[in-house]
Design a protein around this motif. Sequence first.
Motif, PDB file in Angstrom:
ATOM      1  N   ALA A  23     -20.702  61.169  -7.129  1.00 23.02           N
ATOM      2  CA  ALA A  23     -21.727  60.419  -7.864  1.00 23.02           C
ATOM      3  C   ALA A  23     -21.073  59.602  -8.976  1.00 23.02           C
ATOM      4  O   ALA A  23     -21.443  58.437  -9.201  1.00 23.02           O
ATOM      5  CB  ALA A  23     -22.777  61.372  -8.425  1.00 23.02           C
ATOM      6  N   ALA A  24     -20.107  60.188  -9.657  1.00 17.21           N
ATOM      7  CA  ALA A  24     -19.402  59.460 -10.723  1.00 17.21           C
ATOM      8  C   ALA A  24     -18.647  58.265 -10.150  1.00 17.21           C
ATOM      9  O   ALA A  24     -18.635  57.185 -10.765  1.00 17.21           O
ATOM     10  CB  ALA A  24     -18.452  60.399 -11.456  1.00 17.21           C
ATOM     11  N   LEU A  25     -18.042  58.424  -8.988  1.00 13.01           N
ATOM     12  CA  LEU A  25     -17.340  57.305  -8.354  1.00 13.01           C
ATOM     13  C   LEU A  25     -18.292  56.174  -7.987  1.00 13.01           C
ATOM     14  O   LEU A  25     -17.938  54.997  -8.090  1.00 13.01           O
ATOM     15  CB  LEU A  25     -16.586  57.783  -7.113  1.00 13.01           C
ATOM     16  CG  LEU A  25     -15.313  58.572  -7.374  1.00 13.01           C
ATOM     17  CD1 LEU A  25     -14.762  59.150  -6.075  1.00 13.01           C
ATOM     18  CD2 LEU A  25     -14.269  57.700  -8.054  1.00 13.01           C
ATOM     19  N   VAL A  26     -19.499  56.518  -7.554  1.00 21.00           N
ATOM     20  CA  VAL A  26     -20.499  55.495  -7.246  1.00 21.00           C
ATOM     21  C   VAL A  26     -20.791  54.673  -8.498  1.00 21.00           C
ATOM     22  O   VAL A  26     -20.807  53.439  -8.465  1.00 21.00           O
ATOM     23  CB  VAL A  26     -21.790  56.137  -6.686  1.00 21.00           C
ATOM     24  CG1 VAL A  26     -22.930  55.138  -6.639  1.00 21.00           C
ATOM     25  CG2 VAL A  26     -21.534  56.729  -5.310  1.00 21.00           C
ATOM     26  N   VAL A  27     -21.009  55.349  -9.620  1.00 23.45           N
ATOM     27  CA  VAL A  27     -21.307  54.660 -10.882  1.00 23.45           C
ATOM     28  C   VAL A  27     -20.121  53.806 -11.313  1.00 23.45           C
ATOM     29  O   VAL A  27     -20.292  52.640 -11.705  1.00 23.45           O
ATOM     30  CB  VAL A  27     -21.692  55.668 -11.982  1.00 23.45           C
ATOM     31  CG1 VAL A  27     -21.820  54.992 -13.334  1.00 23.45           C
ATOM     32  CG2 VAL A  27     -22.996  56.373 -11.614  1.00 23.45           C
ATOM     33  N   VAL A  28     -18.921  54.336 -11.229  1.00 18.94           N
ATOM     34  CA  VAL A  28     -17.726  53.575 -11.604  1.00 18.94           C
ATOM     35  C   VAL A  28     -17.598  52.332 -10.728  1.00 18.94           C
ATOM     36  O   VAL A  28     -17.291  51.240 -11.215  1.00 18.94           O
ATOM     37  CB  VAL A  28     -16.461  54.455 -11.516  1.00 18.94           C
ATOM     38  CG1 VAL A  28     -15.197  53.616 -11.625  1.00 18.94           C
ATOM     39  CG2 VAL A  28     -16.477  55.520 -12.603  1.00 18.94           C
ATOM     40  N   GLY A  29     -17.861  52.483  -9.435  1.00 19.39           N
ATOM     41  CA  GLY A  29     -17.792  51.336  -8.533  1.00 19.39           C
ATOM     42  C   GLY A  29     -18.752  50.225  -8.917  1.00 19.39           C
ATOM     43  O   GLY A  29     -18.400  49.050  -8.888  1.00 19.39           O
ATOM     44  N   VAL A  30     -19.953  50.589  -9.305  1.00 19.30           N
ATOM     45  CA  VAL A  30     -20.938  49.583  -9.722  1.00 19.30           C
ATOM     46  C   VAL A  30     -20.497  48.903 -11.014  1.00 19.30           C
ATOM     47  O   VAL A  30     -20.610  47.682 -11.155  1.00 19.30           O
ATOM     48  CB  VAL A  30     -22.336  50.212  -9.865  1.00 19.30           C
ATOM     49  CG1 VAL A  30     -23.309  49.249 -10.519  1.00 19.30           C
ATOM     50  CG2 VAL A  30     -22.860  50.647  -8.512  1.00 19.30           C
ATOM     51  N   VAL A  31     -19.984  49.675 -11.948  1.00 19.16           N
ATOM     52  CA  VAL A  31     -19.510  49.090 -13.208  1.00 19.16           C
ATOM     53  C   VAL A  31     -18.376  48.099 -12.933  1.00 19.16           C
ATOM     54  O   VAL A  31     -18.384  46.969 -13.441  1.00 19.16           O
ATOM     55  CB  VAL A  31     -19.060  50.198 -14.188  1.00 19.16           C
ATOM     56  CG1 VAL A  31     -18.326  49.603 -15.386  1.00 19.16           C
ATOM     57  CG2 VAL A  31     -20.253  51.013 -14.654  1.00 19.16           C
ATOM     58  N   VAL A  32     -17.423  48.496 -12.109  1.00 14.99           N
ATOM     59  CA  VAL A  32     -16.296  47.602 -11.784  1.00 14.99           C
ATOM     60  C   VAL A  32     -16.802  46.345 -11.094  1.00 14.99           C
ATOM     61  O   VAL A  32     -16.366  45.230 -11.406  1.00 14.99           O
ATOM     62  CB  VAL A  32     -15.253  48.344 -10.913  1.00 14.99           C
ATOM     63  CG1 VAL A  32     -14.224  47.382 -10.350  1.00 14.99           C
ATOM     64  CG2 VAL A  32     -14.590  49.440 -11.725  1.00 14.99           C
ATOM     65  N   MET A  33     -17.734  46.508 -10.181  1.00 13.34           N
ATOM     66  CA  MET A  33     -18.288  45.342  -9.464  1.00 13.34           C
ATOM     67  C   MET A  33     -18.947  44.371 -10.443  1.00 13.34           C
ATOM     68  O   MET A  33     -18.792  43.154 -10.316  1.00 13.34           O
ATOM     69  CB  MET A  33     -19.268  45.809  -8.408  1.00 13.34           C
ATOM     70  CG  MET A  33     -19.682  44.723  -7.467  1.00 13.34           C
ATOM     71  SD  MET A  33     -20.600  45.446  -6.105  1.00 13.34           S
ATOM     72  CE  MET A  33     -20.869  43.981  -5.154  1.00 13.34           C
ATOM     73  N   ASN A  34     -19.675  44.909 -11.415  1.00 13.70           N
ATOM     74  CA  ASN A  34     -20.343  44.040 -12.379  1.00 13.70           C
ATOM     75  C   ASN A  34     -19.387  43.415 -13.375  1.00 13.70           C
ATOM     76  O   ASN A  34     -19.652  42.332 -13.893  1.00 13.70           O
ATOM     77  CB  ASN A  34     -21.448  44.810 -13.102  1.00 13.70           C
ATOM     78  CG  ASN A  34     -22.697  44.911 -12.258  1.00 13.70           C
ATOM     79  OD1 ASN A  34     -23.371  43.923 -12.039  1.00 13.70           O
ATOM     80  ND2 ASN A  34     -22.971  46.090 -11.743  1.00 13.70           N
ATOM     81  N   LEU A  35     -18.265  44.053 -13.630  1.00 17.02           N
ATOM     82  CA  LEU A  35     -17.245  43.442 -14.489  1.00 17.02           C
ATOM     83  C   LEU A  35     -16.609  42.233 -13.819  1.00 17.02           C
ATOM     84  O   LEU A  35     -16.118  41.337 -14.491  1.00 17.02           O
ATOM     85  CB  LEU A  35     -16.167  44.472 -14.850  1.00 17.02           C
ATOM     86  CG  LEU A  35     -16.578  45.580 -15.811  1.00 17.02           C
ATOM     87  CD1 LEU A  35     -15.455  46.598 -15.952  1.00 17.02           C
ATOM     88  CD2 LEU A  35     -16.991  45.025 -17.156  1.00 17.02           C
ATOM     89  N   GLY A  36     -16.647  42.210 -12.500  1.00 20.07           N
ATOM     90  CA  GLY A  36     -16.066  41.107 -11.740  1.00 20.07           C
ATOM     91  C   GLY A  36     -16.897  39.833 -11.762  1.00 20.07           C
ATOM     92  O   GLY A  36     -16.459  38.799 -11.317  1.00 20.07           O
ATOM     93  N   GLY A  37     -18.099  39.898 -12.250  1.00 22.13           N
ATOM     94  CA  GLY A  37     -18.965  38.720 -12.300  1.00 22.13           C
ATOM     95  C   GLY A  37     -20.354  39.121 -12.735  1.00 22.13           C
ATOM     96  O   GLY A  37     -20.752  40.269 -12.590  1.00 22.13           O
ATOM     97  N   GLY A  38     -21.062  38.175 -13.287  1.00 25.05           N
ATOM     98  CA  GLY A  38     -22.411  38.454 -13.780  1.00 25.05           C
ATOM     99  C   GLY A  38     -23.392  38.727 -12.675  1.00 25.05           C
ATOM    100  O   GLY A  38     -23.078  38.553 -11.498  1.00 25.05           O
ATOM    101  N   ILE A  39     -24.575  39.146 -13.069  1.00 29.61           N
ATOM    102  CA  ILE A  39     -25.590  39.382 -12.052  1.00 29.61           C
ATOM    103  C   ILE A  39     -26.698  38.328 -12.067  1.00 29.61           C
ATOM    104  O   ILE A  39     -27.575  38.360 -11.237  1.00 29.61           O
ATOM    105  CB  ILE A  39     -26.188  40.800 -12.145  1.00 29.61           C
ATOM    106  CG1 ILE A  39     -26.883  41.059 -13.453  1.00 29.61           C
ATOM    107  CG2 ILE A  39     -25.131  41.841 -11.871  1.00 29.61           C
ATOM    108  CD1 ILE A  39     -27.627  42.368 -13.478  1.00 29.61           C
ATOM    109  N   SER A  40     -26.619  37.397 -13.012  1.00 28.95           N
ATOM    110  CA  SER A  40     -27.610  36.309 -13.041  1.00 28.95           C
ATOM    111  C   SER A  40     -27.050  35.089 -12.309  1.00 28.95           C
ATOM    112  O   SER A  40     -25.872  34.813 -12.340  1.00 28.95           O
ATOM    113  CB  SER A  40     -27.942  35.929 -14.480  1.00 28.95           C
ATOM    114  OG  SER A  40     -28.556  36.991 -15.145  1.00 28.95           O
ATOM    115  N   HIS A  41     -27.932  34.376 -11.657  1.00 27.27           N
ATOM    116  CA  HIS A  41     -27.514  33.125 -11.033  1.00 27.27           C
ATOM    117  C   HIS A  41     -28.417  32.012 -11.532  1.00 27.27           C
ATOM    118  O   HIS A  41     -29.460  32.236 -12.129  1.00 27.27           O
ATOM    119  CB  HIS A  41     -27.501  33.220  -9.505  1.00 27.27           C
ATOM    120  CG  HIS A  41     -28.859  33.293  -8.855  1.00 27.27           C
ATOM    121  ND1 HIS A  41     -29.677  32.226  -8.719  1.00 27.27           N
ATOM    122  CD2 HIS A  41     -29.514  34.342  -8.291  1.00 27.27           C
ATOM    123  CE1 HIS A  41     -30.793  32.591  -8.092  1.00 27.27           C
ATOM    124  NE2 HIS A  41     -30.726  33.884  -7.835  1.00 27.27           N
ATOM    125  N   GLY A  42     -28.012  30.801 -11.256  1.00 25.88           N
ATOM    126  CA  GLY A  42     -28.872  29.690 -11.621  1.00 25.88           C
ATOM    127  C   GLY A  42     -28.321  28.752 -12.553  1.00 25.88           C
ATOM    128  O   GLY A  42     -27.674  28.388 -13.295  1.00 25.88           O
TER     129      GLY A  42
END
Length: 109
Positions: A90-109
Motif C-alpha cells: 500500500a505504501a508503494l502504491v502511494v509513493v508511486g502516485v506521488v512520484v508520478m505527480n512530481l513528473g508533471g501537473g494534473i491540470s491541463h488547459g
Amino acid sequence: MPYVLLGLAIAAEVAATLSLRASEGFTRWGPSIVVVVGYLLSFTLLAKALTSLNVGPVYAIWSALGTIGAFVGGVLLFQEPVRPLTVAGAALVVVGVVVMNLGGGISHG
C-alpha cells in the motif's frame, strides 16, 4: 471543483468495491444495488473531473486511493488481515502516485 469531483469519485468507488464484497456474489440485493450505483456515479464524477485534469495522474490518484480505501475498509468492515507485506505494498502504491505527480501537473488547459 475538479478535485472535489475526484474526491467524490474515489469515495463512490470505494463504497462500490466494499459493497461488492458485501454482496456475496450478487446474492444480496442491497449491496448489489450499491455496487452498480456506486461505480456508475464514480465513473461519471471521474469523467467530469477529467474535463480539466490530466488523465494519467488523475487515474493514478483515483485508483491508488481507491485501493487504499478498499484495503482499510476491508480491514475495518470485514476483519481482513493486516500483514507487513500488505502495508508495504500500500505504501508503494502511494509513493508511486506521488512520484508520478512530481513528473508533471494534473491540470491541463
